[in-house]
Design a protein around this motif. Sequence first.
Motif, short mmCIF file in Angstrom:
data_model
loop_
_atom_site.label_atom_id
_atom_site.label_comp_id
_atom_site.label_asym_id
_atom_site.label_seq_id
_atom_site.Cartn_x
_atom_site.Cartn_y
_atom_site.Cartn_z
N THR A 1 -18.12 52.77 44.24
CA THR A 1 -18.49 51.93 43.09
C THR A 1 -17.87 52.47 41.81
O THR A 1 -17.39 51.69 40.97
N ILE A 2 -17.86 53.80 41.62
CA ILE A 2 -17.22 54.36 40.43
C ILE A 2 -15.72 54.04 40.45
O ILE A 2 -15.13 53.69 39.42
N ALA A 3 -15.10 54.14 41.61
CA ALA A 3 -13.68 53.80 41.71
C ALA A 3 -13.45 52.34 41.37
O ALA A 3 -12.45 51.98 40.73
N ALA A 4 -14.37 51.47 41.79
CA ALA A 4 -14.24 50.05 41.46
C ALA A 4 -14.34 49.82 39.96
O ALA A 4 -13.64 48.96 39.41
N VAL A 5 -15.21 50.58 39.28
CA VAL A 5 -15.31 50.47 37.82
C VAL A 5 -14.01 50.93 37.17
O VAL A 5 -13.50 50.29 36.24
N VAL A 6 -13.45 52.03 37.65
CA VAL A 6 -12.21 52.56 37.07
C VAL A 6 -11.07 51.55 37.22
O VAL A 6 -10.28 51.33 36.30
N ARG A 7 -11.00 50.89 38.37
CA ARG A 7 -9.88 49.98 38.64
C ARG A 7 -10.09 48.59 38.07
O ARG A 7 -9.14 47.81 37.97
N GLU A 8 -11.32 48.25 37.69
CA GLU A 8 -11.63 46.91 37.21
C GLU A 8 -10.98 46.67 35.85
O GLU A 8 -11.15 47.45 34.92
N ARG A 9 -10.24 45.56 35.73
CA ARG A 9 -9.53 45.27 34.48
C ARG A 9 -10.45 44.73 33.39
O ARG A 9 -10.18 44.91 32.20
N HIS B 1 -4.79 51.80 35.29
CA HIS B 1 -5.54 50.64 35.77
C HIS B 1 -6.00 49.73 34.65
O HIS B 1 -5.99 48.50 34.79
N ASP B 2 -6.47 50.31 33.54
CA ASP B 2 -7.16 49.52 32.52
C ASP B 2 -7.01 50.21 31.17
O ASP B 2 -7.77 51.12 30.84
N ARG B 3 -6.03 49.77 30.37
CA ARG B 3 -5.64 50.51 29.18
C ARG B 3 -6.55 50.28 27.98
O ARG B 3 -6.45 51.01 26.99
N ASN C 1 -20.38 44.69 36.00
CA ASN C 1 -20.90 43.64 36.87
C ASN C 1 -19.85 43.22 37.91
O ASN C 1 -20.18 43.00 39.09
N ASN C 2 -18.60 43.10 37.50
CA ASN C 2 -17.54 42.74 38.45
C ASN C 2 -17.38 43.80 39.53
O ASN C 2 -17.18 43.49 40.71
N ALA C 3 -17.44 45.07 39.12
CA ALA C 3 -17.31 46.16 40.09
C ALA C 3 -18.47 46.15 41.09
O ALA C 3 -18.26 46.37 42.29
N LEU C 4 -19.68 45.90 40.61
CA LEU C 4 -20.83 45.83 41.52
C LEU C 4 -20.64 44.70 42.53
O LEU C 4 -20.88 44.88 43.74
N LEU C 5 -20.20 43.53 42.06
CA LEU C 5 -19.97 42.40 42.96
C LEU C 5 -18.89 42.73 43.98
O LEU C 5 -18.98 42.35 45.15
N SER C 6 -17.86 43.44 43.55
CA SER C 6 -16.77 43.77 44.47
C SER C 6 -17.23 44.67 45.61
O SER C 6 -16.59 44.74 46.65
#
Length: 593
Positions: free
Chosen positions: A308-316, A236-238, A324-329
């Motif tokens: 939310t943790i999954a959103a952080v993992v997938r956030e580029r 997801h995010d290298r 912050n982007n993951a929280l908004l998502s």
Amino acid sequence: MCKIGFNPHLFASLVPHGVRRIVPFLVLVYGLPLAYGWVDGTPYLVGQFSPLPGVPDSSAAPAQPAPPALGDRHSFFSVDVRTQEQYIVPATLRAIGEFCYLYVEDSQWGQTVKRETLETVRRAFDESTPADPQRGIYRIQTELFGAPPDVDGDAKIYLLLLDIRDGAVRGDEFIAGFFNPADQRRGVLRHPELGIPVRSNERDLLYIDTHPLDTDGAEGLGVIAHEFLHLIQWRHDRDETIWVNEGCADVAMFLCGYRPEKHTANFERHPLVSLTNWPLGSRSELAHYGASYLWMLYLYEHYGGPETIAAVVRERANGITGVNNALLSQGLTRTFSTIFADWKVANLLDDTQFAEGQYGYQNEELTLRVRRRHNLYPVTAKGGVLESYAADYITLLSSGGWHGLNVVFEIHSPLARRGVFDDSRLYDLKAIEFQDGRPSLVLDVPLTANGKGSMINPNFGLSVGQITLVPSVQPHDAAFADEPSTYEYHAELGTEITFNASVLPNPVHSRYWDIIAVPSSLLGVNAPLVTVSAGKTVIVSGEPMTPVQDGAIYTYPIYLSAEIEPTDVEWQVQFSDRIVGEGKLRPTEANNN
């Protein structure tokens, strides 16, 4: 033996100060042990380097001609942490699971790894975990975070159980495992700046230690869950920042039912570490793992759970922006900055019964070591150091008797210490009041743009037996994140506060009166309370008075309806559980009504 030179210290020296990311090939944690516990060998640094020439990010290793069979032998490339050289590990495929191949270093078979070890590891990865007896590590993580990469055209994950060469013995800090992003490439890689060759195993591979790690114990199985998250997150995010990557990996352990206990314990002993400023190069302090884990756990418990943790993992996006982007998502409006201010208090209090659980953990029981404690006054302390996104804890204890407490606090940025105005940082100071040993109130102490502020607590020594100050600094600009601030404070006991309280009739409206209270000293954030009654009828009950003239005077207006006789009205002013003024409305005060 094939050896390939690898110098992480040289590599670290080329990385600009302040970079905290994960390199696109293997970089391990090197250095002397700092404390007992395991650390992750997954790459720690990202430089400002382009992808390796001629090796596009999407490149895959050639698919294996056929799936390996039990008993197959293979030579893997690993890294000797002591000599910083890549070397060959002869290993044999000893077990095959639904989602994994289990290879064991030949020298470890029958020694640290036995048949029952393999069955425990296979079952945990494939079938059952403490968090869910019906799902193993693979299903729990892939169902939440998504599938791992598939560089070799084989859906199974290679688990290589080996004695990672770090020179550690029991009682030392040791490398428990790693995921090597180089294995996601082809052949022999060469860094364009350093010219260091790195050989790829061309497989979706995790390296798991067998000594001193108990591979089939709860800690060892947790390490497997930790490293598997790194493999998934790579897809997801290298180039994610290390504190986010490690925090997510530790929470992935937790989601599988394994706790990073030594990481948490080290943070409890060393709570002043920065959340975001991970050590560069040759040091890795376990407390940083604890901080990152607790941050992600706090998001998990208070802001959206595993999604939310999954959103952080997938956030580029990386670091704070990514959080912050993951929280908004997830439809959450609070930001990193405001959550951090609550999180630092939660780490000290960890009380789910206070403030609706805002300052507590459901899944941890923390007891931080507070190094600054005072019970003799006046006290002046200078030279305190605050890293960015770290907090300190200063406890002020009452030795008995009602005195009140006056505190002056100053935080100095590096620029301010040189006499230059600095508005690049957000200063935050919390004051936690304790009554009978339990938290009763969390206050924001106002600080100027230069980091200066003061507070007066008139209840200190009476209803308040302890106040803990929690300062922190959050830079507005990441360029300032590595420069620590300093702080100083002065605390002294105040004198007993007295009041002159009275009631005055309103000269315009005959049914209105004003209750007035004049304190002998400024009260800070605490206001006197008013109660007004007429016979058995309570008109006002414990309402705070309004400060005027910057708190030199407090007032409260009352209105009496026509059916209430002024002579029946009694008023009372209370402050800090004491009645500091009371009386009745007299006819002369009733404006002849």
